[in-house]
Design a protein around this motif. Structure first.
Motif, short mmCIF file in Angstrom:
data_model
loop_
_atom_site.label_atom_id
_atom_site.label_comp_id
_atom_site.label_asym_id
_atom_site.label_seq_id
_atom_site.Cartn_x
_atom_site.Cartn_y
_atom_site.Cartn_z
N ARG A 1 66.46 72.60 -25.36
CA ARG A 1 67.50 71.73 -25.92
C ARG A 1 67.73 70.51 -25.04
O ARG A 1 67.77 69.38 -25.51
CB ARG A 1 68.81 72.50 -26.12
N GLN A 2 67.91 70.76 -23.74
CA GLN A 2 68.19 69.67 -22.80
C GLN A 2 67.00 68.71 -22.70
O GLN A 2 67.18 67.50 -22.65
CB GLN A 2 68.51 70.22 -21.41
N ARG B 1 64.64 68.06 -24.92
CA ARG B 1 64.50 67.24 -26.14
C ARG B 1 65.52 66.10 -26.14
O ARG B 1 65.18 64.95 -26.41
CB ARG B 1 64.67 68.10 -27.38
N GLU B 2 66.77 66.43 -25.86
CA GLU B 2 67.83 65.42 -25.87
C GLU B 2 67.58 64.37 -24.78
O GLU B 2 67.63 63.17 -25.03
CB GLU B 2 69.18 66.10 -25.63
N PRO C 1 65.11 82.91 -26.14
CA PRO C 1 65.89 81.73 -25.78
C PRO C 1 66.85 81.92 -24.60
O PRO C 1 67.09 80.99 -23.85
CB PRO C 1 66.67 81.41 -27.06
N ARG D 1 58.19 75.82 -26.12
CA ARG D 1 58.71 76.04 -27.48
C ARG D 1 58.58 77.50 -27.89
O ARG D 1 59.50 78.08 -28.48
CB ARG D 1 57.97 75.15 -28.48
N TYR E 1 65.04 69.84 -16.17
CA TYR E 1 65.19 69.24 -17.50
C TYR E 1 64.48 67.90 -17.58
O TYR E 1 63.85 67.57 -18.59
CB TYR E 1 66.67 69.07 -17.87
N GLY F 1 65.73 78.54 -23.74
CA GLY F 1 66.41 77.87 -24.84
C GLY F 1 67.18 76.64 -24.40
O GLY F 1 67.10 75.57 -25.02
N LYS F 2 67.93 76.78 -23.31
CA LYS F 2 68.70 75.64 -22.82
C LYS F 2 67.77 74.53 -22.34
O LYS F 2 68.03 73.35 -22.57
CB LYS F 2 69.63 76.07 -21.68
N ALA G 1 61.08 79.60 -25.91
CA ALA G 1 62.44 79.31 -26.38
C ALA G 1 62.70 79.97 -27.73
O ALA G 1 63.81 80.41 -28.01
CB ALA G 1 62.66 77.80 -26.47
N LYS G 2 61.68 80.05 -28.54
CA LYS G 2 61.81 80.71 -29.85
C LYS G 2 61.92 82.22 -29.70
O LYS G 2 62.77 82.86 -30.31
CB LYS G 2 60.61 80.36 -30.73
#
Length: 136
Positions: free
Chosen positions: A36-37, A39-40, A17, A10, A69, A32-33, A13-14
């Protein structure tokens, strides 16, 4: 101060990213990617493991970025991950699932061995197809 792996991701990524931290023939993977990936995918994996009443899911892929991921996602949602072989034969897949006590398998839809036979008419969305194993 204790910092977890997810906290480090995190933070990176902050702060950075677009920074690449893995590079290979498959391309680049940025912080960053990945966040996102992960978490989803983590939400999807957690939901599918609850549907199956299991704390683990199986994945079938040969894609290094998808493996990254998925590993991060399982850390986020605290579930177990089992890697299963990519194959064209559904009986072999079901046998591997039974042997590993896996009720749910996620298939990387870009993997050639899976794409044609297991998920021919699936959504173009890359992530995966959820398959609930029939009771054997």
């Amino acid at each position: 101060m204790d910092v977890s792996l997810t906290d480090l991701l995190r933070q990176q990524a902050k702060n950075n990213p677009e920074r690449t931290y893995i590079r290979g023939y498959f391309g680049k993977v940025s912080y960053g990617k990945t966040l996102r990936q992960a978490r989803e995918l983590g939400q999807f994996l957690a939901l599918s493991s609850r549907i199956a009443g299991s704390g683990s899911v199986g994945i079938c892929t040969e894609s290094p970025d998808y493996i990254v991921y998925t590993l991060w996602a399982t850390i986020f949602v605290d579930i177990s991950l089992v890697f299963l072989p990519l194959c064209r034969d559904p009986d072999v897949m079901l046998s591997a699932m039974k042997e590993a006590s896996v009720e749910v398998v996620h298939l990387d839809l870009q993997a050639d061995a899976v794409e044609e036979s297991v998920a021919p008419d699936s959504s173009p969305k890359r992530h995966m197809q959820l398959g609930l194993r029939h009771k054997l």
